[in-house]
Design an enzyme around this catalytic site. Structure first.
Site, short mmCIF file in Angstrom:
data_model
loop_
_atom_site.label_atom_id
_atom_site.label_comp_id
_atom_site.label_asym_id
_atom_site.label_seq_id
_atom_site.Cartn_x
_atom_site.Cartn_y
_atom_site.Cartn_z
N SER A 132 64.58 106.25 31.55
CA SER A 132 65.75 105.38 31.47
C SER A 132 65.52 104.08 32.22
O SER A 132 64.81 104.05 33.24
CB SER A 132 66.96 106.11 32.06
OG SER A 132 68.05 105.22 32.26
N TYR A 156 70.25 109.41 39.19
CA TYR A 156 69.64 109.63 37.87
C TYR A 156 68.37 108.79 37.72
O TYR A 156 67.32 109.29 37.30
CB TYR A 156 70.67 109.29 36.80
CG TYR A 156 70.15 109.37 35.38
CD1 TYR A 156 69.67 110.56 34.85
CD2 TYR A 156 70.19 108.25 34.54
CE1 TYR A 156 69.20 110.63 33.56
CE2 TYR A 156 69.74 108.31 33.24
CZ TYR A 156 69.25 109.50 32.75
OH TYR A 156 68.79 109.57 31.45
N LYS A 160 64.44 110.09 37.39
CA LYS A 160 63.55 109.69 36.30
C LYS A 160 62.26 109.07 36.83
O LYS A 160 61.16 109.36 36.33
CB LYS A 160 64.27 108.70 35.37
CG LYS A 160 65.34 109.33 34.49
CD LYS A 160 64.76 110.37 33.55
CE LYS A 160 65.80 110.89 32.56
NZ LYS A 160 65.26 111.96 31.68
#
Length: 338
Positions: A132, A156, A160
């Protein structure tokens, strides 16, 4: 299955897709794997199956952080793993234990099983991680290139980036052929919430075009990055097919992750494009410059280049729709309604 990847891996005999019941997973399987009967066996996993599948497609459901599930998933050697399973931005912030379990423990277990497979059989799986643009964090500059520093500002994005590094290390050790592509806001998602803070990207397109008023949680001067679902799954599939030699030549030494081409869209761009589709739609879209999401999701740079992805001829919405944003939105909405 086209392109000219390494003959030892492509075409794969056995493919595993995690998160296969999700938004990206269902579209990827439907477009690129469901019709491959006789070419490869496809194994899908998620908490529950999403649909009836062809004979060569098999579901094994469960928690991807559970080692016992991986015992079943990798009973036979896997040539290609496409890892889409994740707990996304807002949900990972609200439930850090769940976020770490899904975004770190699960893919680390996947990498360990691939290492054991290579050690036992000599089969070195190609592993594709859906990453992402959250890895970049905020604030961002007005001009952005592939070498922009990575400083995630959400858990998040941190998860990643940690997995990008773990995959690069496993590739360095010769245990896998790993690669990751960083996707932007993929549209148009269904209205059901999935915990993504960037879910408004789809709402600000879908709601005005279906006759509903919508207040967008960014200001009128905002810019966000959008990718259509159709192009996103083609980008994933293109990355899966690309040979290891070509992939590594396009990236700095030791790196295995790149940013997929996306479309920087200002709110003025968006309103004009909505008006090309439905003359009444722009008046249904309002903006909230005071939203806490504005700084995180409304200040993406307009001056961007994706030289690494372009070296690999990765598809893009700008190219596919010849710079016509309304055409991209129409196509995205058409896919959404089907």
């Amino acid at each position: 299955m086209s392109s000219a990847p390494a003959p030892s891996i492509w075409p794969p005999c056995r493919v595993l897709v995690t998160g296969a019941a999700g938004f990206l997973g269902q579209a990827l399987v439907a477009k690129h794997l469901a019709a491959e009967s006789g070419t490869c066996d496809v194994l899908l996993t998620d908490m529950a199956p999403s649909q009836t599948s062809p004979a060569h497609v098999r579901w094994i459901c469960g928690d991807v952080a559970d080692p016992q599930l991986w015992d079943r998933l990798m009973e036979q050697p896997i040539d290609l793993v496409i890892h889409l399973a994740a707990i996304v931005s807002g949900r990972a912030e609200a439930d850090p234990v769940l976020g770490r379990r899904a975004n770190l423990l699960a893919p680390l277990e996947m990498l360990e099983r691939c290492r054991l497979q290579h050690s036992a059989t000599g089969i070195r799986a190609r592993v594709l991680l859906s990453s992402s643009i959250a890895v970049y964090g905020t604030p961002l500059p007005l001009r952005m290139r592939d070498d922009h520093p990575i400083r995630p500002s959400l858990s998040y994005g941190t998860h990643k980036r940690m997995m990008e590094i773990a995959m690069a290390d496993a590739s360095r050790r010769g245990e896998i052929d790993g690669r990751a592509i960083r996707l932007s806001g993929v549209v148009v998602r269904p209205p059901q919430p999935n915990g993504a803070l960037s879910g408004f990207n789809s709402d600000m397109i879908r709601q005005p075009l279906t006759g509903h008023d919508y207040t967008c949680p960014v200001g009128p001067d905002a810019c966000t990055w959008l990718t259509s679902l159709d192009v996103a799954v083609d980008q994933l599939w293109h990355a899966a097919q690309t040979s290891e030699a070509r992939w590594t030549q396009a990236l700095p030494a030791g790196e295995r992750a790149l940013t997929a081409p996306t479309w920087p869209v200002t709110m003025a761009d968006l309103q004009a494009a909505l008006g090309e589709i439905d003359i009444t739609a722009p008046r249904r879209l309002r903006f909230d410059a005071n939203s806490p999401l504005h700084d995180q999701f409304g200040r993406w740079p307009q001056d961007v280049a994706f030289d690494q992805a372009n070296q690999l001829d990765m598809p893009s919405d700008w190219q596919r729709h010849q710079g016509h944003l309304a055409a991209m939105l129409r196509a995205a909405m058409l896919h959404h309604t089907h």
